[in-house]
Each structure stands twice: as C-alpha cells, then as structure tokens.
Design a protein around this motif. Structure first.
Motif, PDB file in Angstrom:
ATOM      1  N   TYR A 146       0.816  -1.216   0.000  1.00 33.53           N
ATOM      2  CA  TYR A 146       0.000   0.000   0.000  1.00 33.53           C
ATOM      3  C   TYR A 146       0.852   1.271   0.000  1.00 33.53           C
ATOM      4  O   TYR A 146       0.404   2.318  -0.470  1.00 33.53           O
ATOM      5  N   SER A 155      -6.046   5.823  -3.228  1.00 35.18           N
ATOM      6  CA  SER A 155      -6.986   5.060  -2.422  1.00 35.18           C
ATOM      7  C   SER A 155      -6.666   5.230  -0.946  1.00 35.18           C
ATOM      8  O   SER A 155      -5.693   5.898  -0.576  1.00 35.18           O
ATOM      9  N   LEU A 157      -6.353   2.767   2.716  1.00 36.45           N
ATOM     10  CA  LEU A 157      -6.270   1.399   3.222  1.00 36.45           C
ATOM     11  C   LEU A 157      -7.549   1.090   3.989  1.00 36.45           C
ATOM     12  O   LEU A 157      -7.853   1.731   4.992  1.00 36.45           O
ATOM     13  N   VAL A 168      -8.272  -2.026  -0.326  1.00 38.23           N
ATOM     14  CA  VAL A 168      -8.249  -0.571  -0.438  1.00 38.23           C
ATOM     15  C   VAL A 168      -9.618  -0.102  -0.899  1.00 38.23           C
ATOM     16  O   VAL A 168     -10.399  -0.856  -1.499  1.00 38.23           O
TER      17      VAL A 168
END
Length: 317
Positions: A146, A155, A157, A168
């Motif tokens: 990520y 995005s 998490l 995500v």
C-alpha cells in the motif's frame, strides 16, 4: 483443558450474493422464521421485500445495490445466528467486521434486532443519498504494498486481514488505474461487489445524516462482549458512534484475532454469507493453537451440510 470459547463472526459488505441462504430459507424453519420477521421491517422501512430481492437473480450477477445488500447481509447473518442459538450453540463473544458489527451488537444484546435493522437501513439510505460512487479492491499481497504511490495516492487502506491480504477503497475514477497497475505487477486482486468506497474519506458525507437518523438509538452494555475490528479490542460497552466507526475506519481483523488468541483457545464460527472470515482466520491462527474455525455458509452451496457439521462439532454453551 478448559473448553474453547465460541466466537460468532459476522462479515460486512462484499460478502453478499444473490440466492444466499436459499436452501436454508426453504428447509430450515428457524432461519425462515427470522428472515420473514426481519423482512416485515424491511417492507415497512424500504417499501419492498429484501427476501424477494435476494431470490430475484442468479449468483453470478453483482449484488451491489447498497439499499438492498445492507439489510440483506444483516438479515442473513442474524437469522443464521438464531439457527445456532435456538439449537443450543451460543456465543461467548461476537465479532463484527464493518457492517457485520450490526449483527454482532444485536446478537450480543447491545441493541435490539429491530433497532439494529432500522439503523442498517438508515445507513444504507445515508450512503445512497450523500456519497459518490466508489468501490473496494481486495489485494492478495503484503499490506506493505500500500505504500506504493499508485495505491497510497489514489486510495485509502480499508482493511488488513492477514499478512498476504488487504483491501483498499477508492472513488470510481481511481479504480481502473489501480487495477491496471496491479495487473502489470502480476498481483492478484478482486474488485468487491460494493457501490461505495467504504472505510475511507469518500463516505464521510453520510456521517451527519446517519448520526441524525440514529441519534435516539439505545446502545450500550450488552449481555456479551463484542470484538471490535475497528479497534482490535474486546468491548463490554459500545460507544454511540460505534456503527459509524465500524464502516468508516479500517478493518483490523488480523489484529483482532491476534488479541483474542492471547487468551484462547476459541471456536471461531463464521456466520457471514461467504465464509471469508473463516478463511482469513485459518491464515492467522498460530501454530500449535487449539483454536478452530468453521464457516456456516458459502457461495458454493451445501449450507445445510455446513450447519450440520457445526452443530455436530460445537459444544452447547
């Protein structure tokens, strides 16, 4: 050795599918009775039968209309819990992941099932009335991925389930670029059947209308503890914003199971429609543990067989 305590686990958005629980609805009197009871409230608040919606299409079609899927997941999970409880299999704790927190709180006695159902419908209405469209992507990789800009800049998490699986959330416009980069990196992923970017800032416009709709909701200390995946903690009393935080903050399922395992063993029973939490738990249970995990329902059928297996193996409380 002391017997393992029983944890009822309830999953959230993305675990639903059309026809879920169909055989149990046809053949199990307890399941059908509770589904019909809750569907009466759905008709009153939504203006239509959620049962009819669940049974209206084939499993392969995307069940992603939040106004339908939100109450459908809650109804199936609560009815499934009643199937076990009325046959003598009772939980010692209830774990809720995201939307599953509504069923967990209701089964644990922190809120009535009718009030929980109304709150579920109110939350779905808040999302549909105030949020832009989006989705969630489940990614089979180390959550450290990520940190890469193609994810962190597009995005948020949304969930960390175990060391090789995270999710995500992103708005609609960001989904295709993210998926294109994941394919280029040969990373396996799956877009979940949801219409909004749950567990991210993109659903925050729904917070105020949901809070207004549930301001009078009685919520507090119940008969059983609730395992909160948002806090990765065991709660004896639920704060008033519990149901909002459960869908807004990241799901810390792996941390929640790790917290429980410090005082185990446990019998983890997954009452979600897809059995995904049971699968996640298998990757999380430490070597040598006496804890076990079982699913009650999957998209592949045999729900009655799974129910019989759990009833045969579980010790009545």
């Amino acid at each position: 050795m002391p017997p393992a305590s029983t944890v009822f686990m309830f999953s959230g958005q993305g675990s639903q599918y059309f026809q879920m629980g169909r055989r149990l609805y046809q053949d199990d009197d307890v399941f059908r009775r509770w589904m019909i009871h809750l569907d009466d409230f759905a008709r009153e608040w939504c203006g239509e039968s959620v049962i009819d919606v669940i049974h209206s299409r084939g499993k392969a079609e995307a069940f992603d209309r939040t106004a339908h899927s939100h109450p459908a997941i809650f109804m199936v999970e609560y009815a499934l819990a009643r199937c076990l409880i009325e046959r003598g299999v009772r939980p010692d704790l209830c774990l809720g992941a995201s939307l599953g927190s509504f069923a967990a709180a209701a089964v644990a006695g922190h809120v009535s099932v009718e009030d929980a159902m109304q709150a579920v419908v109110a939350q779905a209405e808040a999302f549909e009335g105030h949020c832009e469209r989006g989705a969630m992507i489940a990614i089979l990789a180390d959550p450290a991925l990520y940190a890469q800009p193609f994810l962190s800049e597009r995005s948020e998490l949304a969930a960390v389930n175990f060391s090789g699986h995270f999710a995500v959330a992103a708005p609609q416009a960001a989904l295709a670029p993210i998926e294109e980069e994941l394919r280029a990196r040969a990373v396996s992923f799956q877009r979940l059947a949801v219409s909004y970017a749950f567990h991210s800032r993109w659903i925050e416009p729904a917070q105020a209308p949901f809070a207004a709709a549930t301001a009078a909701l009685p919520l507090g200390r119940g008969a059983l503890p609730v395992v909160c995946c948002e806090q990765a903690a065991v709660l004896d009393e639920l704060p008033q914003d519990f149901f909002w935080r459960a869908v807004r903050q990241p799901i810390r399922f792996g941390e929640a199971i790790a917290q429980l395992e410090r005082s185990g063993p446990y019998r983890y029973l997954d009452l979600g429609p897809s059995g995904t939490l049971a699968t996640f738990a298998k990757y999380l249970l430490p070597q040598g543990t006496r804890s076990t995990t079982q699913a009650l329902m999957t998209p592949y059928g045999q729900d009655e067989k799974l129910m019989a297996a759990v009833l045969a193996s579980a010790q009545p409380a």
